[in-house]
Write an enzyme that holds these catalytic residues in place. Sequence first.
Site, PDB file in Angstrom:
ATOM      1  N   THR A   1       0.821  -1.213   0.000  1.00 15.15           N
ATOM      2  CA  THR A   1       0.000   0.000   0.000  1.00 15.15           C
ATOM      3  C   THR A   1       0.855   1.263   0.000  1.00 15.15           C
ATOM      4  O   THR A   1       0.526   2.256  -0.664  1.00 15.15           O
ATOM      5  CB  THR A   1      -0.915   0.009   1.243  1.00 15.15           C
ATOM      6  OG1 THR A   1      -1.746  -1.145   1.221  1.00 15.15           O
ATOM      7  CG2 THR A   1      -1.773   1.259   1.285  1.00 15.15           C
TER       8      THR A   1
ATOM      9  N   PHE B   1      -2.731  -8.044   4.131  1.00 15.80           N
ATOM     10  CA  PHE B   1      -1.327  -7.703   4.373  1.00 15.80           C
ATOM     11  C   PHE B   1      -0.891  -6.407   3.686  1.00 15.80           C
ATOM     12  O   PHE B   1       0.247  -6.287   3.223  1.00 15.80           O
ATOM     13  CB  PHE B   1      -0.424  -8.866   3.933  1.00 15.80           C
ATOM     14  CG  PHE B   1      -1.008 -10.208   4.229  1.00 15.80           C
ATOM     15  CD1 PHE B   1      -1.066 -10.664   5.546  1.00 15.80           C
ATOM     16  CD2 PHE B   1      -1.559 -10.987   3.231  1.00 15.80           C
ATOM     17  CE1 PHE B   1      -1.646 -11.897   5.836  1.00 15.80           C
ATOM     18  CE2 PHE B   1      -2.137 -12.200   3.513  1.00 15.80           C
ATOM     19  CZ  PHE B   1      -2.182 -12.659   4.824  1.00 15.80           C
ATOM     20  N   CYS B   2      -1.810  -5.446   3.620  1.00 20.62           N
ATOM     21  CA  CYS B   2      -1.521  -4.150   2.978  1.00 20.62           C
ATOM     22  C   CYS B   2      -1.036  -4.329   1.551  1.00 20.62           C
ATOM     23  O   CYS B   2      -0.150  -3.610   1.080  1.00 20.62           O
ATOM     24  CB  CYS B   2      -0.499  -3.353   3.790  1.00 20.62           C
ATOM     25  SG  CYS B   2      -1.080  -2.879   5.416  1.00 20.62           S
ATOM     26  N   ASN B   3      -1.595  -5.299   0.858  1.00 21.15           N
ATOM     27  CA  ASN B   3      -1.226  -5.558  -0.536  1.00 21.15           C
ATOM     28  C   ASN B   3      -2.480  -5.955  -1.299  1.00 21.15           C
ATOM     29  O   ASN B   3      -2.705  -7.127  -1.615  1.00 21.15           O
ATOM     30  CB  ASN B   3      -0.170  -6.662  -0.611  1.00 21.15           C
ATOM     31  CG  ASN B   3       0.445  -6.803  -1.994  1.00 21.15           C
ATOM     32  OD1 ASN B   3      -0.159  -6.457  -2.994  1.00 21.15           O
ATOM     33  ND2 ASN B   3       1.652  -7.322  -2.045  1.00 21.15           N
TER      34      ASN B   3
END
Length: 853
Positions: A149, A421-423
Amino acid sequence: METHSLQDFQDLCTFESFKDFWHYYGYGVDQQELIDREFKRIKGVTYLDHAGTTLFPESQIKGFYDDISRNVYGNPHSHNPSSRLTHDTVESVRYRILEHFNTCAEEYSVIFTSGCTAALKLVADTFPWKAASNEGPGSQFCYLTDSHTSVVGIRGVTALQGVGTVSVLPHEVERRARKPPTQTDGEECTAPHLFCYPAQSNFSGRKYPLSYVKGIQSQQLYPACEHRGRWYVLLDAACFVSCSPLDLSQYPADFVPISFYKTFGFPTGLGALLVRNEAAEVLRKTYFGGGTAAAYLVAEDYFVPKPNIVSRFEDGTISFLDIISLHHGFETLQKLTGSMLNIQLHTFGLARYTYIVLSCLCHSNGKPVAQIHCDNDFQNIAEQGAILNFNLLDCHGRTVGYSQVDKMASLFNIHIRTGCFCNTGACQYYLAISNQNVKTNLHAGHICGDSIDLIEGRPTGSIRVSFGYMSSFEDCQNFLRFVVNCFVDKPLILDQKRLTKLKSAELMESAASYDLASIPNGQLGQQNGQTISPSPERITPSEDAVSEEEKNNGSSHTLTNLFIYPVKSCASVEVTEWPLGPQGLLYDRLWMVVNENGVCLSQKREPKLCLIRPVICLASNTLQLQVSGMEPVTVPLETSLANSDLRTSQSKVCGDRVQTVDCGEEVSTWLSEFLGKPCRLLRQRPEFQRDMKFGPGKAENCGPTALSLVNEAQFLLINRASVSFLHEHIADRQDSENEGTWRDMEQLIQRFRANLVISGPQAFAEDDWSHLTVGDTQFQVIGRCGRCQMIGVDQKSATRSQEPLRSLSECRSGKVTFGIYLAHQSARNTTAVPVLSVGARVIPRISESTDKP
């Protein structure tokens, strides 16, 4: 053939079976012994979230605690001794970081930030984005869809500046590659573009080719091949470097953001941006904070940044104690594991084993237990990291919510990570979540980080297990048994066909190993085989040796003493004659003592150094260190870099970066015992060249002058007449501190630590000299020596006092220059080996400027 047996699974979960899959485990000691010694706090815990943060070892924290308990670290923006210690230690850590990534300060700069995200934001805010206009095309911000992110977030900056944004699917980089666009005469495009990609996906552990760096920079790969201009590469290495070696000399990315807790576990909230110096010149910074300004005005829009790259970008006071702790992280990691390559082999093996077993687990009806999200079969260490991402499935093929798995794992004290996972890009790709699904899920109440794991039976995220250097085979066992016991419909089935296939697959184990060229070792010439130790006698020429004419014009001087200082800040070796080497007197200040952080120790910080007496033996080619009450220790004069036990490093001396070789554990233990703190002995690398800098008051017409570990110049000269003048002034003070202390002028001479001591009729005559000849050897005067509190250390007792600095300031009208610096005029290119001898005549030349203080 499928097997309906828990016994086969139990057999598969043995260490002997693991070794059938992978040969590399641990670091030469029992892994459980390492855990019991360094990670006692995780007893009973199966920690599998190392991609979130790894765990710190106890010895790292103890080393850091001992360090800050022994030393006083001040704000590095001040100039007092504690502040200088901080500055020097921080600089040593910067060098250690660059060394870790196989590069150097000439190529990269280390800018400390609060983390990887802050490093990315720094690039976003300072990159020279250019909007498209009638004059030509604008910049392109491009990133791989499998990006964190914080990388995609750069889009928030570029969108406001009219910059084009391109999201690139992983397979497009090479599939759409072609020759770069040709430049038309008169239409050269200078627009700067930025391509960002992760060295390793934090979602799946997939490693992307590091060769993309040069491929994008040379505009051979997509999207660079479709846009003219200058392409820069940001390599997001935060996830990659926790368990893999990165060689920036081979893959020179322009910007490399990292977070240190991913590698060391401590400290948190500290990261860095490694910037290629060539790329740093294009960054444009607008905000300026404390410590970044060379000059500015408060009533006028006038600001000049500091010229140093690092100083321009580190606003305010850096987190210096956390930075200092990094040294202990590197030291501990090296001691426990040996290298990042060893860590990579160990962790990949655990991940590969877990992948193979998990992918072969089936329910009683033959349906798989897990859907694993990856693009390979964990066969190539260059393509896959120590991360396993998956969803569990029930016997009907339906996804088990990741929140349910997480809660169950917690009951068994198994620590995993769940979600996206911020992806988001990777999450969408692997879980087949469309853009519309993301928006619909948001309207349904699901946001990143919550526990809504299923919407209409479809997963909104997944499960990730990741390994670190202290992970063990037992961690794999505990996790796999947890999955079988809690989520498999019995009786368990093992897919033996797949198991056999994966087990027999050809592995690529060493694709990411370093290829470091050996460095040739320089050799210094040897003279007559003899042992050189402090000389008990002094040769002073007779009055008859000096002509009447020289007496009359005041130029009668003689070399009365000759000193070398093999180890910087340790005791002198007095000799009657000595050869000149390429950097001054042969073996003068080629060694230095450093603290645990690699910072050079001087008598200002450690007065006891003056009690260490070096002895040079040319016959045996050794340097021996002696001190009262201890057995001496010996090291070789010449250092062979072919010795694998010797570690090379970079340190700082008087603001200059120097390349050094560690002299080994024996002398380190000896020094540490005597000084009462962790210390090491370093030797300047023979082939390393350090040139003298010419600042204000220094002669600038001198040719290239090579230096050893000296402060300012190759030689320091003092005049006995000047010392006598100061000696009399101290004796005349008649105060209690001086009573009976300053009777011996020879001891006063020792405090100034000169190489050459001369006699002459006039005090401070040397202040006006520009050149001089000693015997047949010519020297140029470089400048005067500005004295510091180091001359307040008694060279016999290592006690401190205010003298002679206070009296020197009084008799010199507030100035504390004393003695002159010299350079041998043909030091670098001479073929003959000059020799200086006590008793030689000294003939000076007077400079035109006579601004004597």
